[in-house]
Design an enzyme around this catalytic site. Structure first.
Site, PDB file in Angstrom:
ATOM      1  CG  HIS A 226      12.726  91.304  82.345  1.00 58.13           C
ATOM      2  ND1 HIS A 226      11.434  91.093  81.975  1.00 58.13           N
ATOM      3  CD2 HIS A 226      13.308  92.201  81.651  1.00 58.13           C
ATOM      4  CE1 HIS A 226      11.229  92.380  81.128  1.00 58.13           C
ATOM      5  NE2 HIS A 226      12.001  93.074  81.464  1.00 58.13           N
ATOM      6  CG  ASP A 228      13.956  96.747  81.131  1.00 60.71           C
ATOM      7  OD1 ASP A 228      13.858  95.270  81.206  1.00 60.71           O
ATOM      8  OD2 ASP A 228      13.328  98.317  80.802  1.00 60.71           O
ATOM      9  CG  HIS A 283      10.353  94.543  84.969  1.00 58.20           C
ATOM     10  ND1 HIS A 283      11.660  95.109  85.255  1.00 58.20           N
ATOM     11  CD2 HIS A 283      10.313  95.025  83.843  1.00 58.20           C
ATOM     12  CE1 HIS A 283      12.592  95.186  83.789  1.00 58.20           C
ATOM     13  NE2 HIS A 283      11.486  95.647  82.969  1.00 58.20           N
ATOM     14  NE  ARG A 293      -0.041  95.900  80.690  1.00 55.52           N
ATOM     15  CZ  ARG A 293       0.819  95.574  80.713  1.00 55.52           C
ATOM     16  NH1 ARG A 293       1.440  95.127  80.047  1.00 55.52           N
ATOM     17  NH2 ARG A 293       1.977  96.598  81.362  1.00 55.52           N
TER      18      ARG A 293
HETATM   19  C1  J5X Z   1      17.795  98.246  73.050  1.00 58.89           C
HETATM   20  C2  J5X Z   1      17.705  96.270  73.774  1.00 58.89           C
HETATM   21  C3  J5X Z   1      16.989  96.114  75.509  1.00 58.89           C
HETATM   22  C4  J5X Z   1      16.087  94.081  75.279  1.00 58.89           C
HETATM   23  C5  J5X Z   1      17.524  93.961  74.318  1.00 58.89           C
HETATM   24  C6  J5X Z   1      16.877  95.583  73.166  1.00 58.89           C
HETATM   25  C7  J5X Z   1      16.145  95.499  71.869  1.00 58.89           C
HETATM   26  C8  J5X Z   1      15.044  94.872  73.230  1.00 58.89           C
HETATM   27  C9  J5X Z   1      14.511  94.887  75.021  1.00 58.89           C
HETATM   28  C10 J5X Z   1      14.575  93.831  75.676  1.00 58.89           C
HETATM   29  C11 J5X Z   1      12.471  94.544  75.548  1.00 58.89           C
HETATM   30  C12 J5X Z   1      11.661  92.993  77.011  1.00 58.89           C
HETATM   31  C13 J5X Z   1      12.493  92.629  77.431  1.00 58.89           C
HETATM   32  C14 J5X Z   1      14.391  91.809  77.097  1.00 58.89           C
HETATM   33  C15 J5X Z   1      14.868  91.705  78.149  1.00 58.89           C
HETATM   34  C16 J5X Z   1      14.100  91.875  75.814  1.00 58.89           C
HETATM   35  O1  J5X Z   1      14.327  90.428  75.297  1.00 58.89           O
HETATM   36  O2  J5X Z   1      14.751  92.586  75.084  1.00 58.89           O
HETATM   37  C17 J5X Z   1      14.650  93.781  76.520  1.00 58.89           C
HETATM   38  C18 J5X Z   1      16.004  93.801  76.272  1.00 58.89           C
HETATM   39  C19 J5X Z   1      16.596  93.990  77.636  1.00 58.89           C
HETATM   40  O3  J5X Z   1      16.859  95.460  77.930  1.00 58.89           O
HETATM   41  O4  J5X Z   1      17.841  93.739  77.878  1.00 58.89           O
HETATM   42  O1  AKG Z   2       4.381  95.775  79.282  1.00 58.49           O
HETATM   43  C1  AKG Z   2       5.239  95.704  80.461  1.00 58.49           C
HETATM   44  O2  AKG Z   2       4.806  96.760  80.855  1.00 58.49           O
HETATM   45  C2  AKG Z   2       6.856  95.629  80.484  1.00 58.49           C
HETATM   46  C3  AKG Z   2       7.226  95.283  79.154  1.00 58.49           C
HETATM   47  C4  AKG Z   2       9.056  94.761  79.133  1.00 58.49           C
HETATM   48  O3  AKG Z   2       9.642  94.918  80.908  1.00 58.49           O
HETATM   49  C5  AKG Z   2       9.919  95.554  77.982  1.00 58.49           C
HETATM   50  O4  AKG Z   2       9.775  95.873  76.910  1.00 58.49           O
HETATM   51  O5  AKG Z   2      11.018  95.124  78.800  1.00 58.49           O
HETATM   52 FE   FE2 Z   3      11.894  95.295  80.417  1.00 60.57          FE
END
Ligand code: J5X
Ligand code: AKG
Ligand code: FE2
Length: 346
Positions: A226, A228, A283, A293
């Site tokens: 994905h 961010d 990533h 982890r």
């Molecule tokens: C502030 C954010 C950024 C979010 C959404 C929201 C809360 C949690 C984040 C994540 C974390 C894990 C990957 C991701 C792809 C997910 O599913 O939740 C991220 C997403 C994004 O960066 O789009």
């Molecule tokens: O656990 C990690 O190293 C990455 C997690 C991640 O990509 C995310 O929370 O957006």
């Molecule tokens: Fe991420």
């Protein structure tokens, strides 16, 4: 009706509700729901060791830091940062509190289970519905302050957790504002424009991740590939590696554990602001059969009403839209979102 049943799937059928992680504490083998095909989880990393290419490690005190950050964002969309200034004890306390949270029983954690209407607290990552298989992961999401969710879990004893989060949040915010300063300067964006993206115009979010020991890591996925939805993301991989970054024409690279560094990656918003000059790093996270982890991630994002559009060119490659619209589109279109808002060239 419980929060779990609000999500369409019925737990009586044996199918996990979309927001609920597997109870990893009682698992001996990978259930069908969590098994990914080999093509989705290509653990055969071609590049590590065999190539001189490596994710840059940048020293924030280096006199050339601006150019180094600019180049890393252009080529990788990510780098490791040393001399970042976040005190070691703040990271250590955060690690202790993250473990304390995820080591609780399923019942305790579920007191703060997130729902679709309430996207903070304990649960799966929000991209879960885009995939048939589930991830080998449990998360805890924080917007602004964790206090409401932390109180649900620890009614009397939430303060230590909240303090650890707050300190990490404040330090990460300041550090990322330095990186915004340097990267905007590199891109030739004015000081006045920079002020629009920092301070009161920013919002911070935190994601704590737990990836339990997995009996068949080659079949599982920690977090699927994905990008961010952020300007910059700051990540502490703690003591176990697992994060991989994709480099065009080269493949997946495992980000090595480097003591006293944090991982920084660019997100979709900076990709748009830079008119695609900076990558939004693709990533993912792999899991292992030896060590549990944990990771702690800070997302620097604009406030919802802020308009996101390229700042650097007369030929914008993306149409302008509010961050709120962008988030709504990403919830619907996931990895297609950037191409949907891109402007066709004539
Ligand atoms: C502030 C954010 C950024 C979010 C959404 C929201 C809360 C949690 C984040 C994540 C974390 C894990 C990957 C991701 C792809 C997910 O599913 O939740 C991220 C997403 C994004 O960066 O789009
Ligand atoms: O656990 C990690 O190293 C990455 C997690 C991640 O990509 C995310 O929370 O957006
Ligand atoms: Fe991420």
């Amino acid at each position: 009706m419980s929060t779990v049943e609000n999500h369409g799937e019925n737990s009586n059928t044996g199918i996990l509700p979309i927001n609920l992680p597997l109870d990893f504490s009682s698992i001996q083998s990978i259930p069908e729901s969590h098994a990914w095909s080999e093509s989705n989880n290509d653990n055969q990393i071609k590049n590590n060791g065999s190539s001189s290419l490596a994710l840059p490690i940048i020293d924030l005190n280096d006199p050339n830091v601006m150019d180094q950050i600019g180049h890393a964002c252009e080529e990788w969309g990510a780098f490791q940062l040393k001399n970042h200034g976040i005190p070691k004890n703040i990271i250590e306390k955060l690690e202790v509190e993250t473990k304390r949270l995820f080591d609780l029983s399923k019942e305790q954690k579920m007191k703060a289970l997130r729902t679709l209407n309430y996207p903070t607290g304990y649960g799966t990552v929000w991209i879960t519905p885009f995939f048939q298989q589930r991830m080998w992961q449990e998360g805890f999401t924080i917007h602004d302050s964790p206090v409401d969710d932390a109180k649900k879990i620890w009614p009397d004893d939430y303060q230590i957790f909240c303090d650890a989060i707050k300190k990490f949040q404040d330090e990460s915010m300041l550090l990322i504002e330095k990186l915004i300063h340097l990267s905007f300067k590199y891109l030739g964006i004015s000081e006045e424009e920079k002020e629009n993206w920092i301070g009161n115009n920013h919002a911070g979010a935190i994601q704590l991740n737990s990836y339990p020991i997995c009996p068949k890591p080659e079949k599982a996925m920690g977090i699927v590939a994905h990008t961010d939805t952020s300007i910059f993301t700051l990540l502490n991989q703690s003591q176990v590696s697992g994060l991989q970054v994709f480099k065009d024409d080269a493949g997946w690279f495992t980000v090595p554990l480097e003591p006293n560094t944090v991982v920084i990656n660019t997100g979709d918003v900076l990709h748009i602001l830079s008119n695609a000059r900076f990558k939004s790093a693709l990533h993912r996270v792999t899991v292992n059969s030896v060590k549990h982890r944990y990771s702690m991630v800070y997302f620097y994002r604009p406030i919802m009403k802020h308009v996101v559009a390229p700042l650097v060119s007369n030929n914008p490659r993306f149409r302008a839209l509010t961050f709120k619209e962008y988030v709504a589109m990403k919830n619907k279109h996931f990895d297609k979102t950037l191409s949907i808002i891109s402007v066709k060239e004539d």
